[in-house]
Motif scaffolding. Structure first.
Motif, PDB file in Angstrom:
ATOM      1  N   ALA A 293     -13.382  -1.295  14.914  1.00 23.98           N
ATOM      2  CA  ALA A 293     -13.287  -2.737  14.638  1.00 23.98           C
ATOM      3  C   ALA A 293     -12.127  -3.031  13.687  1.00 23.98           C
ATOM      4  CB  ALA A 293     -14.602  -3.237  14.040  1.00 23.98           C
ATOM      5  N   GLN A 294     -11.938  -2.191  12.676  1.00 24.19           N
ATOM      6  CA  GLN A 294     -10.833  -2.388  11.735  1.00 24.19           C
ATOM      7  C   GLN A 294      -9.482  -2.263  12.438  1.00 24.19           C
ATOM      8  OE1 GLN A 294     -11.570   0.565   8.733  1.00 24.19           O
ATOM      9  NE2 GLN A 294     -13.387  -0.495   7.928  1.00 24.19           N
TER      10      GLN A 294
ATOM     11  N   LEU B 259     -12.284 -11.005   9.644  1.00 27.34           N
ATOM     12  CA  LEU B 259     -11.109 -10.274  10.117  1.00 27.34           C
ATOM     13  C   LEU B 259     -10.277  -9.785   8.942  1.00 27.34           C
ATOM     14  CD1 LEU B 259      -8.976 -10.881  13.191  1.00 27.34           C
ATOM     15  CD2 LEU B 259      -7.791 -10.758  10.996  1.00 27.34           C
ATOM     16  N   SER B 260     -10.088 -10.646   7.943  1.00 32.79           N
ATOM     17  CA  SER B 260      -9.315 -10.257   6.759  1.00 32.79           C
ATOM     18  C   SER B 260      -9.970  -9.080   6.038  1.00 32.79           C
ATOM     19  CB  SER B 260      -9.187 -11.447   5.799  1.00 32.79           C
ATOM     20  OG  SER B 260      -8.457 -12.494   6.410  1.00 32.79           O
ATOM     21  N   LYS B 261     -11.298  -9.088   5.969  1.00 34.31           N
ATOM     22  CA  LYS B 261     -12.026  -8.008   5.302  1.00 34.31           C
ATOM     23  C   LYS B 261     -11.789  -6.675   6.014  1.00 34.31           C
ATOM     24  CE  LYS B 261     -14.972  -6.197   2.392  1.00 34.31           C
ATOM     25  NZ  LYS B 261     -14.592  -5.998   0.969  1.00 34.31           N
ATOM     26  N   HIS B 262     -11.814  -6.691   7.370  1.00 34.40           N
ATOM     27  CA  HIS B 262     -11.581  -5.471   8.152  1.00 34.40           C
ATOM     28  C   HIS B 262     -10.184  -4.901   7.859  1.00 34.40           C
ATOM     29  CE1 HIS B 262     -15.174  -5.061  10.498  1.00 34.40           C
ATOM     30  NE2 HIS B 262     -15.075  -6.261  11.071  1.00 34.40           N
TER      31      HIS B 262
ATOM     32  N   LEU C 239      -9.114  -1.356   5.944  1.00 33.41           N
ATOM     33  CA  LEU C 239      -8.228  -0.401   6.610  1.00 33.41           C
ATOM     34  C   LEU C 239      -7.062  -0.042   5.685  1.00 33.41           C
ATOM     35  CD1 LEU C 239      -7.484   1.198   9.171  1.00 33.41           C
ATOM     36  CD2 LEU C 239      -6.267  -0.843   9.980  1.00 33.41           C
ATOM     37  N   GLU C 240      -6.483  -1.033   5.042  1.00 33.17           N
ATOM     38  CA  GLU C 240      -5.360  -0.782   4.120  1.00 33.17           C
ATOM     39  C   GLU C 240      -5.808   0.100   2.961  1.00 33.17           C
ATOM     40  OE1 GLU C 240      -2.362  -4.576   4.392  1.00 33.17           O
ATOM     41  OE2 GLU C 240      -4.267  -4.895   3.336  1.00 33.17           O
ATOM     42  N   GLU C 241      -7.014  -0.143   2.448  1.00 37.20           N
ATOM     43  CA  GLU C 241      -7.517   0.656   1.332  1.00 37.20           C
ATOM     44  C   GLU C 241      -7.727   2.109   1.748  1.00 37.20           C
ATOM     45  OE1 GLU C 241     -11.024  -1.335   0.067  1.00 37.20           O
ATOM     46  OE2 GLU C 241      -9.945  -2.940  -0.999  1.00 37.20           O
ATOM     47  N   GLU C 242      -8.261   2.319   2.943  1.00 37.23           N
ATOM     48  CA  GLU C 242      -8.505   3.691   3.391  1.00 37.23           C
ATOM     49  C   GLU C 242      -7.199   4.438   3.652  1.00 37.23           C
ATOM     50  OE1 GLU C 242     -10.965   6.128   6.874  1.00 37.23           O
ATOM     51  OE2 GLU C 242     -11.486   4.065   6.379  1.00 37.23           O
ATOM     52  N   LEU C 243      -6.224   3.737   4.246  1.00 36.92           N
ATOM     53  CA  LEU C 243      -4.934   4.362   4.533  1.00 36.92           C
ATOM     54  C   LEU C 243      -4.064   4.487   3.282  1.00 36.92           C
ATOM     55  CD1 LEU C 243      -4.020   2.560   7.895  1.00 36.92           C
ATOM     56  CD2 LEU C 243      -4.816   4.911   7.612  1.00 36.92           C
ATOM     57  N   GLY C 244      -4.326   3.649   2.301  1.00 41.72           N
ATOM     58  CA  GLY C 244      -3.486   3.634   1.111  1.00 41.72           C
ATOM     59  C   GLY C 244      -2.125   3.017   1.397  1.00 41.72           C
ATOM     60  N   LEU C 245      -2.112   2.065   2.329  1.00 42.24           N
ATOM     61  CA  LEU C 245      -0.867   1.443   2.762  1.00 42.24           C
ATOM     62  C   LEU C 245      -1.018  -0.072   2.778  1.00 42.24           C
ATOM     63  CD1 LEU C 245      -0.078   3.717   5.869  1.00 42.24           C
ATOM     64  CD2 LEU C 245       1.040   3.841   3.622  1.00 42.24           C
ATOM     65  N   ARG C 246       0.093  -0.757   2.538  1.00 42.48           N
ATOM     66  CA  ARG C 246       0.120  -2.217   2.725  1.00 42.48           C
ATOM     67  C   ARG C 246       0.704  -2.474   4.116  1.00 42.48           C
ATOM     68  NH1 ARG C 246       3.813  -6.277   1.143  1.00 42.48           N
ATOM     69  NH2 ARG C 246       5.122  -4.644   0.230  1.00 42.48           N
ATOM     70  N   LEU C 247      -0.128  -3.031   4.983  1.00 39.31           N
ATOM     71  CA  LEU C 247       0.261  -3.175   6.386  1.00 39.31           C
ATOM     72  C   LEU C 247       0.932  -4.513   6.685  1.00 39.31           C
ATOM     73  CD1 LEU C 247      -3.004  -1.685   7.986  1.00 39.31           C
ATOM     74  CD2 LEU C 247      -0.826  -0.517   7.548  1.00 39.31           C
TER      75      LEU C 247
END
Length: 306
Positions: free
Chosen positions: A4-5, A32-35, A39-47
Protein backbone atom coordinates in the motif's frame (compact mmCIF):
# COMPACT_ATOMS: atom_id res chain seq x y z
CA UNK A 1 7.40 -1.36 3.87
CA UNK A 2 4.01 -2.41 2.49
CA UNK A 3 2.48 -2.76 -0.94
CA UNK A 4 0.00 0.00 0.00
CA UNK A 5 2.85 2.41 0.80
CA UNK A 6 4.58 1.69 -2.51
CA UNK A 7 1.30 2.01 -4.44
CA UNK A 8 0.59 5.41 -2.84
CA UNK A 9 4.10 6.61 -3.62
CA UNK A 10 3.88 5.55 -7.28
CA UNK A 11 0.44 7.14 -7.75
CA UNK A 12 1.62 10.44 -6.18
CA UNK A 13 4.71 10.36 -8.41
CA UNK A 14 2.47 9.85 -11.45
CA UNK A 15 -0.07 12.57 -10.56
CA UNK A 16 2.40 14.98 -8.93
CA UNK A 17 -0.45 15.99 -6.67
CA UNK A 18 -1.39 14.38 -3.36
CA UNK A 19 -5.10 15.23 -3.53
CA UNK A 20 -5.46 13.99 -7.11
CA UNK A 21 -3.58 10.77 -6.30
CA UNK A 22 -5.79 10.16 -3.23
CA UNK A 23 -8.92 10.69 -5.31
CA UNK A 24 -7.82 8.20 -7.95
CA UNK A 25 -7.06 5.64 -5.26
CA UNK A 26 -10.38 6.30 -3.45
CA UNK A 27 -8.68 7.05 -0.12
CA UNK A 28 -8.40 10.25 1.94
CA UNK A 29 -5.54 12.68 1.39
CA UNK A 30 -4.24 12.30 5.01
CA UNK A 31 -4.20 8.52 4.61
CA UNK A 32 -2.16 8.68 1.38
CA UNK A 33 0.23 11.22 2.91
CA UNK A 34 0.69 8.98 5.95
CA UNK A 35 1.63 5.99 3.73
CA UNK A 36 4.25 8.08 1.91
CA UNK A 37 5.67 9.47 5.17
CA UNK A 38 6.04 5.96 6.62
CA UNK A 39 7.78 4.82 3.43
CA UNK A 40 10.22 7.75 3.57
CA UNK A 41 10.97 7.02 7.23
CA UNK A 42 11.68 3.35 6.56
CA UNK A 43 13.89 4.09 3.55
CA UNK A 44 15.58 7.02 5.26
CA UNK A 45 15.03 9.08 2.12
CA UNK A 46 13.11 12.20 1.14
CA UNK A 47 11.13 11.15 -1.91
CA UNK A 48 9.16 14.34 -2.69
CA UNK A 49 9.65 18.09 -2.77
CA UNK A 50 6.41 19.54 -1.35
CA UNK A 51 5.18 22.62 -3.21
CA UNK A 52 2.07 24.76 -2.98
CA UNK A 53 0.77 23.47 -6.33
CA UNK A 54 1.74 19.82 -5.84
CA UNK A 55 4.79 17.62 -5.40
CA UNK A 56 7.83 16.69 -7.44
CA UNK A 57 10.23 13.81 -7.07
CA UNK A 58 13.64 14.29 -5.56
CA UNK A 59 16.57 12.55 -7.21
CA UNK A 60 16.23 9.81 -4.61
CA UNK A 61 12.52 9.64 -5.39
CA UNK A 62 13.21 9.18 -9.10
CA UNK A 63 15.59 6.31 -8.36
CA UNK A 64 13.08 4.59 -6.08
CA UNK A 65 10.22 5.16 -8.55
CA UNK A 66 12.17 3.43 -11.33
CA UNK A 67 13.09 0.60 -8.98
CA UNK A 68 9.53 0.05 -7.76
CA UNK A 69 8.12 0.16 -11.29
CA UNK A 70 10.65 -2.44 -12.40
CA UNK A 71 9.91 -4.60 -9.34
CA UNK A 72 6.18 -4.27 -9.96
CA UNK A 73 6.59 -5.49 -13.52
CA UNK A 74 8.67 -8.46 -12.39
CA UNK A 75 6.14 -9.23 -9.66
CA UNK A 76 3.23 -9.22 -12.09
CA UNK A 77 5.15 -11.43 -14.52
CA UNK A 78 6.00 -13.87 -11.73
CA UNK A 79 2.36 -14.03 -10.61
CA UNK A 80 1.20 -14.68 -14.17
CA UNK A 81 3.80 -17.43 -14.65
CA UNK A 82 2.90 -19.01 -11.32
CA UNK A 83 -0.80 -19.03 -12.17
CA UNK A 84 -0.12 -20.65 -15.53
CA UNK A 85 2.08 -23.27 -13.86
CA UNK A 86 -0.58 -23.91 -11.21
CA UNK A 87 -3.12 -24.70 -13.95
CA UNK A 88 -0.87 -27.36 -15.48
CA UNK A 89 -2.03 -30.88 -14.58
CA UNK A 90 0.19 -33.07 -12.40
CA UNK A 91 1.52 -35.89 -14.56
CA UNK A 92 2.17 -39.32 -13.08
CA UNK A 93 5.13 -41.60 -13.72
CA UNK A 94 5.18 -45.28 -12.79
CA UNK A 95 8.55 -46.06 -11.20
CA UNK A 96 9.57 -49.53 -10.08
CA UNK A 97 12.42 -50.47 -7.77
CA UNK A 98 13.48 -53.82 -6.36
CA UNK A 99 11.16 -55.10 -3.65
CA UNK A 100 12.51 -54.40 -0.20
CA UNK A 101 14.37 -51.28 -1.33
CA UNK A 102 14.98 -48.44 1.09
CA UNK A 103 13.57 -45.65 -1.08
CA UNK A 104 15.20 -42.98 1.09
CA UNK A 105 18.31 -43.58 -1.04
CA UNK A 106 16.66 -41.92 -4.04
CA UNK A 107 12.99 -40.93 -3.60
CA UNK A 108 13.45 -37.66 -1.62
CA UNK A 109 16.30 -36.63 -3.94
CA UNK A 110 14.23 -37.35 -7.07
CA UNK A 111 11.37 -35.22 -5.74
CA UNK A 112 13.78 -32.42 -4.84
CA UNK A 113 15.28 -32.45 -8.35
CA UNK A 114 11.81 -32.38 -9.96
CA UNK A 115 10.77 -29.50 -7.71
CA UNK A 116 13.89 -27.49 -8.59
CA UNK A 117 13.12 -27.99 -12.28
CA UNK A 118 9.44 -27.05 -11.77
CA UNK A 119 8.45 -30.39 -13.27
CA UNK A 120 4.95 -31.31 -12.13
CA UNK A 121 5.57 -35.05 -12.09
CA UNK A 122 4.23 -37.33 -9.40
CA UNK A 123 6.17 -40.56 -8.88
CA UNK A 124 4.10 -43.70 -8.31
CA UNK A 125 6.43 -46.30 -6.76
CA UNK A 126 6.12 -50.07 -6.67
CA UNK A 127 8.45 -52.93 -5.72
CA UNK A 128 9.04 -55.76 -8.22
CA UNK A 129 11.48 -58.60 -8.69
CA UNK A 130 13.76 -58.44 -11.73
CA UNK A 131 11.69 -60.68 -13.98
CA UNK A 132 8.49 -58.69 -13.36
CA UNK A 133 10.41 -55.45 -13.71
CA UNK A 134 11.72 -56.35 -17.17
CA UNK A 135 8.32 -57.66 -18.27
CA UNK A 136 6.68 -54.44 -17.06
CA UNK A 137 9.13 -52.29 -19.03
CA UNK A 138 8.64 -54.36 -22.17
CA UNK A 139 4.83 -54.31 -21.94
CA UNK A 140 4.65 -50.62 -21.04
CA UNK A 141 2.83 -51.26 -17.75
CA UNK A 142 5.62 -49.34 -15.99
CA UNK A 143 7.56 -46.31 -17.23
CA UNK A 144 11.00 -46.57 -15.64
CA UNK A 145 12.86 -48.92 -13.33
CA UNK A 146 15.66 -48.24 -10.87
CA UNK A 147 18.01 -51.15 -10.23
CA UNK A 148 21.52 -52.52 -10.79
CA UNK A 149 22.45 -51.49 -14.33
CA UNK A 150 23.94 -54.81 -15.45
CA UNK A 151 20.66 -56.62 -14.87
CA UNK A 152 19.22 -54.97 -17.99
CA UNK A 153 22.12 -55.61 -20.36
CA UNK A 154 20.64 -58.85 -21.70
CA UNK A 155 17.39 -57.08 -22.67
CA UNK A 156 18.28 -55.45 -25.98
CA UNK A 157 15.04 -53.44 -26.26
CA UNK A 158 15.58 -51.77 -22.87
CA UNK A 159 17.85 -48.74 -22.46
CA UNK A 160 19.71 -48.13 -19.20
CA UNK A 161 21.62 -45.09 -17.95
CA UNK A 162 24.01 -45.19 -15.00
CA UNK A 163 23.10 -42.84 -12.14
CA UNK A 164 25.28 -43.58 -9.13
CA UNK A 165 27.37 -46.26 -7.43
CA UNK A 166 26.36 -47.71 -4.09
CA UNK A 167 28.03 -50.06 -1.63
CA UNK A 168 27.21 -53.68 -0.85
CA UNK A 169 27.31 -56.04 2.11
CA UNK A 170 27.46 -59.78 2.83
CA UNK A 171 24.48 -61.20 4.74
CA UNK A 172 23.78 -64.45 6.56
CA UNK A 173 20.89 -65.43 8.80
CA UNK A 174 21.24 -65.31 12.57
CA UNK A 175 20.78 -69.09 12.54
CA UNK A 176 23.81 -69.63 10.32
CA UNK A 177 26.73 -71.29 12.14
CA UNK A 178 29.07 -68.50 11.00
CA UNK A 179 26.92 -65.89 12.79
CA UNK A 180 28.36 -67.16 16.07
CA UNK A 181 31.98 -66.95 14.96
CA UNK A 182 33.92 -64.12 16.57
CA UNK A 183 36.03 -63.15 13.53
CA UNK A 184 35.09 -64.02 9.95
CA UNK A 185 37.29 -64.40 6.88
CA UNK A 186 36.35 -65.02 3.23
CA UNK A 187 37.70 -68.58 3.59
CA UNK A 188 34.81 -69.35 5.95
CA UNK A 189 32.49 -69.23 2.94
CA UNK A 190 34.29 -71.96 1.01
CA UNK A 191 31.69 -74.28 -0.53
CA UNK A 192 28.81 -72.05 0.62
CA UNK A 193 25.89 -71.15 -1.66
CA UNK A 194 25.45 -67.52 -2.66
CA UNK A 195 21.78 -66.65 -3.23
CA UNK A 196 21.32 -63.99 -5.91
CA UNK A 197 18.27 -62.08 -7.06
CA UNK A 198 19.46 -61.65 -10.63
CA UNK A 199 17.92 -63.83 -13.39
CA UNK A 200 19.73 -67.09 -14.11
CA UNK A 201 20.04 -65.98 -17.75
CA UNK A 202 22.45 -63.24 -16.73
CA UNK A 203 25.77 -63.03 -18.57
CA UNK A 204 28.88 -64.77 -17.32
CA UNK A 205 30.40 -61.38 -16.41
CA UNK A 206 27.63 -60.94 -13.86
CA UNK A 207 28.35 -64.31 -12.28
CA UNK A 208 32.07 -63.53 -12.24
CA UNK A 209 31.49 -60.27 -10.36
CA UNK A 210 30.15 -62.18 -7.35
CA UNK A 211 32.66 -65.02 -7.45
CA UNK A 212 35.80 -63.05 -8.42
CA UNK A 213 36.73 -61.81 -4.96
CA UNK A 214 36.40 -65.32 -3.55
CA UNK A 215 38.09 -67.06 -6.48
CA UNK A 216 41.21 -64.87 -6.37
CA UNK A 217 41.61 -66.06 -2.79
CA UNK A 218 41.33 -69.67 -3.90
CA UNK A 219 37.79 -70.01 -2.57
CA UNK A 220 35.05 -71.67 -4.62
CA UNK A 221 31.39 -70.82 -4.01
CA UNK A 222 28.13 -71.82 -5.69
CA UNK A 223 25.48 -69.39 -7.00
CA UNK A 224 21.76 -70.13 -6.78
CA UNK A 225 19.29 -67.70 -8.39
CA UNK A 226 15.99 -67.06 -6.65
CA UNK A 227 12.97 -65.12 -7.99
CA UNK A 228 12.53 -62.63 -5.15
CA UNK A 229 14.26 -60.96 -2.24
CA UNK A 230 11.82 -62.55 0.17
CA UNK A 231 12.88 -65.97 -1.15
CA UNK A 232 16.51 -65.12 -0.44
CA UNK A 233 15.74 -63.95 3.10
CA UNK A 234 13.75 -67.13 3.75
CA UNK A 235 16.79 -69.20 2.75
CA UNK A 236 19.06 -67.12 4.96
CA UNK A 237 16.69 -67.36 7.93
CA UNK A 238 16.88 -71.13 7.68
CA UNK A 239 20.62 -70.90 8.27
CA UNK A 240 21.53 -71.75 4.68
CA UNK A 241 24.03 -69.91 2.47
CA UNK A 242 24.65 -66.19 2.19
CA UNK A 243 23.71 -63.19 0.05
CA UNK A 244 25.40 -60.05 -1.26
CA UNK A 245 23.00 -57.10 -1.33
CA UNK A 246 23.30 -53.39 -1.96
CA UNK A 247 23.12 -50.81 0.79
CA UNK A 248 19.69 -49.70 -0.51
CA UNK A 249 18.09 -52.99 0.61
CA UNK A 250 16.25 -52.94 3.94
CA UNK A 251 17.71 -55.66 6.13
CA UNK A 252 15.36 -57.74 8.33
CA UNK A 253 16.14 -57.83 12.05
CA UNK A 254 17.09 -61.52 11.96
CA UNK A 255 19.96 -61.01 9.51
CA UNK A 256 23.66 -60.75 10.33
CA UNK A 257 25.91 -58.36 8.37
CA UNK A 258 29.32 -59.96 7.93
CA UNK A 259 32.56 -58.08 8.33
CA UNK A 260 36.03 -59.30 7.43
CA UNK A 261 38.50 -57.22 9.48
CA UNK A 262 41.70 -58.93 8.26
CA UNK A 263 40.75 -59.46 4.60
CA UNK A 264 37.80 -57.23 3.65
CA UNK A 265 35.56 -57.95 0.67
CA UNK A 266 34.64 -54.86 -1.33
CA UNK A 267 31.35 -54.97 -3.23
CA UNK A 268 29.70 -52.03 -4.96
CA UNK A 269 26.90 -51.72 -7.49
CA UNK A 270 26.21 -49.36 -10.39
CA UNK A 271 22.63 -48.20 -10.02
CA UNK A 272 20.87 -47.15 -13.19
CA UNK A 273 17.55 -46.04 -14.57
CA UNK A 274 16.01 -48.25 -17.26
CA UNK A 275 13.22 -47.67 -19.78
CA UNK A 276 11.96 -48.94 -23.11
CA UNK A 277 12.56 -46.32 -25.84
CA UNK A 278 9.78 -47.64 -28.07
CA UNK A 279 7.22 -47.13 -25.29
CA UNK A 280 8.63 -43.85 -23.97
CA UNK A 281 6.04 -41.12 -23.29
CA UNK A 282 6.83 -37.40 -23.18
CA UNK A 283 6.72 -37.35 -19.38
CA UNK A 284 9.08 -40.34 -19.24
CA UNK A 285 11.54 -38.60 -21.57
CA UNK A 286 11.39 -35.42 -19.48
CA UNK A 287 11.95 -37.32 -16.24
CA UNK A 288 14.89 -39.31 -17.62
CA UNK A 289 16.52 -36.17 -18.98
CA UNK A 290 16.15 -34.27 -15.70
CA UNK A 291 17.44 -37.12 -13.53
CA UNK A 292 20.34 -38.19 -15.75
CA UNK A 293 21.48 -34.58 -16.25
CA UNK A 294 21.53 -34.06 -12.49
CA UNK A 295 23.57 -37.17 -11.73
CA UNK A 296 25.80 -36.60 -14.74
CA UNK A 297 26.62 -33.07 -13.58
CA UNK A 298 27.16 -34.35 -10.04
CA UNK A 299 29.56 -37.04 -11.25
CA UNK A 300 31.49 -34.43 -13.24
CA UNK A 301 31.83 -32.19 -10.17
CA UNK A 302 33.05 -35.12 -8.07
CA UNK A 303 35.58 -36.01 -10.75
CA UNK A 304 36.90 -32.44 -10.92
CA UNK A 305 37.15 -32.29 -7.12
CA UNK A 306 39.45 -35.31 -7.17
Amino acid sequence: MTIAQIACFLKAAECRNISKAAGQMYISQPSLSKHITLLEEELGLRLFERKSQGVSLTKSGEIMRDFFLSAKEQYETAILTAKQYDKEPVRTLRVVCIEGSDISFFYPKFNQILSEKNAKIQLLLEGYNYSSMIQGLQSGSIDVALAISCNFKESKDIAVQHLFTIGGKVLIGNNHPLAKKEKLSPADFRGQTLYSLAPSTMSQSHRSYYTEQFRKRGIEIEISYLPSLSSIFTKLQSGSGFAIVGDWIMIPHNMYVCTFPDDPLDFSFDMGIAWKPKKCSSVTKEFIQIITEYYGARAMLNSEAK
